[in-house]
Scaffold this active site. Structure first.
Site, mmCIF file in Angstrom:
data_model
loop_
_atom_site.group_PDB
_atom_site.id
_atom_site.type_symbol
_atom_site.label_atom_id
_atom_site.label_comp_id
_atom_site.label_asym_id
_atom_site.label_seq_id
_atom_site.Cartn_x
_atom_site.Cartn_y
_atom_site.Cartn_z
ATOM 1 N N ARG A 174 10.482 -1.927 11.484
ATOM 2 C CA ARG A 174 9.317 -1.651 12.334
ATOM 3 C C ARG A 174 9.163 -2.723 13.396
ATOM 4 N NH1 ARG A 174 4.422 -0.170 8.277
ATOM 5 N NH2 ARG A 174 3.312 -1.506 9.746
ATOM 6 N N ARG A 234 11.469 -5.772 5.085
ATOM 7 C CA ARG A 234 11.226 -4.321 4.984
ATOM 8 C C ARG A 234 12.118 -3.510 5.934
ATOM 9 N NH1 ARG A 234 5.331 -2.126 5.392
ATOM 10 N NH2 ARG A 234 5.308 -3.346 7.305
ATOM 11 N N LYS A 277 0.833 -1.214 0.000
ATOM 12 C CA LYS A 277 0.000 0.000 0.000
ATOM 13 C C LYS A 277 0.867 1.264 0.000
ATOM 14 C CE LYS A 277 -2.134 -1.276 3.818
ATOM 15 N NZ LYS A 277 -1.522 -2.591 4.043
ATOM 16 N N ARG A 307 -10.698 0.482 8.193
ATOM 17 C CA ARG A 307 -10.286 -0.911 8.382
ATOM 18 C C ARG A 307 -11.306 -1.731 9.130
ATOM 19 N NH1 ARG A 307 -4.273 0.117 8.252
ATOM 20 N NH2 ARG A 307 -3.273 -1.836 8.700
ATOM 21 N N ARG A 351 -1.877 -9.409 12.542
ATOM 22 C CA ARG A 351 -2.407 -8.415 11.592
ATOM 23 C C ARG A 351 -3.252 -9.088 10.511
ATOM 24 N NH1 ARG A 351 3.362 -6.135 10.624
ATOM 25 N NH2 ARG A 351 2.638 -4.527 9.216
HETATM 26 P P1 AP5 Z 1 4.757 -1.699 1.901
HETATM 27 O O1 AP5 Z 1 4.472 -0.812 0.732
HETATM 28 O O2 AP5 Z 1 5.469 -1.108 3.064
HETATM 29 O O3 AP5 Z 1 3.409 -2.467 2.383
HETATM 30 P P2 AP5 Z 1 2.109 -1.944 3.101
HETATM 31 O O4 AP5 Z 1 0.934 -2.595 2.454
HETATM 32 O O5 AP5 Z 1 2.107 -0.432 3.165
HETATM 33 O O6 AP5 Z 1 2.329 -2.633 4.510
HETATM 34 P P3 AP5 Z 1 2.124 -2.181 5.990
HETATM 35 O O7 AP5 Z 1 2.781 -3.235 6.842
HETATM 36 O O8 AP5 Z 1 2.572 -0.766 6.203
HETATM 37 O O9 AP5 Z 1 0.599 -2.297 6.145
HETATM 38 P P4 AP5 Z 1 -0.182 -2.394 7.445
HETATM 39 O O10 AP5 Z 1 -1.562 -2.261 6.958
HETATM 40 O O11 AP5 Z 1 0.121 -3.575 8.282
HETATM 41 O O12 AP5 Z 1 0.433 -1.189 8.300
HETATM 42 P P5 AP5 Z 1 -0.064 0.280 8.620
HETATM 43 O O13 AP5 Z 1 1.142 1.128 8.688
HETATM 44 O O14 AP5 Z 1 -1.204 0.712 7.786
HETATM 45 O O15 AP5 Z 1 5.571 -2.972 1.337
HETATM 46 C C1 AP5 Z 1 6.042 -3.974 2.219
HETATM 47 C C2 AP5 Z 1 7.459 -4.402 1.790
HETATM 48 O O16 AP5 Z 1 7.390 -5.068 0.531
HETATM 49 C C3 AP5 Z 1 8.431 -3.231 1.591
HETATM 50 O O17 AP5 Z 1 9.707 -3.623 2.050
HETATM 51 C C4 AP5 Z 1 8.434 -2.994 0.074
HETATM 52 O O18 AP5 Z 1 9.695 -2.493 -0.375
HETATM 53 C C5 AP5 Z 1 8.172 -4.407 -0.455
HETATM 54 N N1 AP5 Z 1 7.362 -4.371 -1.681
HETATM 55 C C6 AP5 Z 1 6.231 -3.652 -1.881
HETATM 56 N N2 AP5 Z 1 5.727 -3.891 -3.111
HETATM 57 C C7 AP5 Z 1 6.563 -4.806 -3.683
HETATM 58 C C8 AP5 Z 1 6.581 -5.472 -4.947
HETATM 59 N N3 AP5 Z 1 5.610 -5.266 -5.860
HETATM 60 N N4 AP5 Z 1 7.567 -6.344 -5.190
HETATM 61 C C9 AP5 Z 1 8.510 -6.577 -4.262
HETATM 62 N N5 AP5 Z 1 8.560 -5.993 -3.059
HETATM 63 C C10 AP5 Z 1 7.600 -5.115 -2.765
HETATM 64 O O19 AP5 Z 1 -0.647 0.048 10.094
HETATM 65 C C11 AP5 Z 1 0.198 -0.319 11.160
HETATM 66 C C12 AP5 Z 1 -0.632 -0.464 12.422
HETATM 67 O O20 AP5 Z 1 -1.272 0.788 12.744
HETATM 68 C C13 AP5 Z 1 -1.786 -1.478 12.372
HETATM 69 O O21 AP5 Z 1 -1.356 -2.791 12.632
HETATM 70 C C14 AP5 Z 1 -2.709 -0.909 13.460
HETATM 71 O O22 AP5 Z 1 -2.234 -1.233 14.752
HETATM 72 C C15 AP5 Z 1 -2.573 0.585 13.264
HETATM 73 N N6 AP5 Z 1 -3.570 1.145 12.319
HETATM 74 C C16 AP5 Z 1 -3.324 1.783 11.137
HETATM 75 N N7 AP5 Z 1 -4.458 2.161 10.554
HETATM 76 C C17 AP5 Z 1 -5.474 1.757 11.368
HETATM 77 C C18 AP5 Z 1 -6.889 1.838 11.303
HETATM 78 N N8 AP5 Z 1 -7.522 2.411 10.273
HETATM 79 N N9 AP5 Z 1 -7.606 1.292 12.326
HETATM 80 C C19 AP5 Z 1 -7.003 0.726 13.390
HETATM 81 N N10 AP5 Z 1 -5.667 0.601 13.510
HETATM 82 C C20 AP5 Z 1 -4.911 1.121 12.510
#
Ligand code: AP5
Ligand code: ZN
Length: 216
Positions: free
Chosen positions: A160, A127, A13, A88, A171
């Site tokens: 992270r 990552r 994402k 979410r 997750r």
């Molecule tokens: P990356 O782009 O970082 O993936 P991402 O989908 O953004 O993953 P996240 O782990 O950030 O998602 P998440 O939903 O768990 O975390 P968030 O920060 O929203 O890519 C991942 C890796 O793969 C990278 O190393 C990248 O280089 C590699 N990659 C990407 N695309 C690739 C490709 N095509 N080919 C090869 N490699 C690739 O949330 C974190 C926490 O915050 C949650 O767990 C929760 O506690 C809280 N939170 C956030 N939002 C909410 C909400 N709305 N409600 C409640 N809690 C929330």
């Protein structure tokens, strides 16, 4: 253009958001980034969110909803937004409906990224992120030029705290039980495009460009 990008942890994402922002002049709002910033600066909101995030659980709806409502009303969202990681839960989606229609900025498209678990595992454990500018890297697939140093701003990269297999599994459970119903909620309104995000960055982005071409 007002867009949501959804998908499990590690689906790409954040990575796809960076590519979208290079082509579309809209405002990126990542609830994960906002929460991590609050945790780093020890705000009251950050203190409430920290333990949930480190365990891989969702932060309570009321905390997130208040944070997003405030952010969406800032002037830079007038040109359009890319919401990453929100809503979410169904409660968040209903609150978001109410806020976005009240301020006249309803969502126009939802991108649902899909990736198999084995690939997610590899992406999450490899990552590394820049704590200063938010740039995202992957060891070994997308490393910085100098080991451990951000190409963009020169800061030391970090892993992270929630990027372990154990937290990934929590997750994933949250995603299956709370977030998949949200995708269905938007699919019922004909807003969802499913993106196969398991391949290379370019292949995934080509699908996104095509989907957004129908909206812009
Ligand atoms: P990356 O782009 O970082 O993936 P991402 O989908 O953004 O993953 P996240 O782990 O950030 O998602 P998440 O939903 O768990 O975390 P968030 O920060 O929203 O890519 C991942 C890796 O793969 C990278 O190393 C990248 O280089 C590699 N990659 C990407 N695309 C690739 C490709 N095509 N080919 C090869 N490699 C690739 O949330 C974190 C926490 O915050 C949650 O767990 C929760 O506690 C809280 N939170 C956030 N939002 C909410 C909400 N709305 N409600 C409640 N809690 C929330
Ligand atoms: Zn950086």
């Amino acid at each position: 253009m007002n867009i949501l990008i959804m998908g499990p942890a590690g689906a790409g994402k954040g990575t796809m958001s960076d590519l979208i922002l290079k082509e579309y002049d809209i405002t990126h709002i990542s609830t994960g980034d906002m929460l991590r910033e609050n945790v780093r600066s020890h705000t009251e909101l950050g203190e409430k969110a920290r333990s949930y995030m480190e365990a891989g659980h969702l932060v309570p709806d009321e905390v997130i909803n208040a944070m997003v409502e405030k952010r969406l009303q800032e002037p830079d969202c007038e040109k359009g937004y890319l919401l990453d990681g929100f809503p979410r839960t169904l409660v968040q989606a209903q609150t978001f409906d109410e806020i976005s229609s009240r301020i006249g900025r309803p969502v126009q498209a939802v991108l649902a990224l899909q990736v198999d678990y084995e690939i997610l595992k590899e992406r999450i454990t490899g990552r590394r992120i820049c704590p200063k500018c938010g740039a995202i890297y992957h060891i070994p697939n997308h490393p910085p030029v100098r080991e451990g140093i951000c190409d963009v701003c020169g800061s030391a990269l970090v892993q992270r705290k929630d990027d372990t297999i154990e937290q990934l599994n929590v997750r994933m459970e949250e995603y299956e039980s709370s977030t998949k119903p949200v995708i269905q909620y938007y699919a019922d309104r004909g807003l969802v495009t499913v993106i196969d995000a398991s391949g290379e960055r370019d292949t995934t982005f080509a699908q996104i460009r095509k989907a957004l071409g129908k909206v812009a």
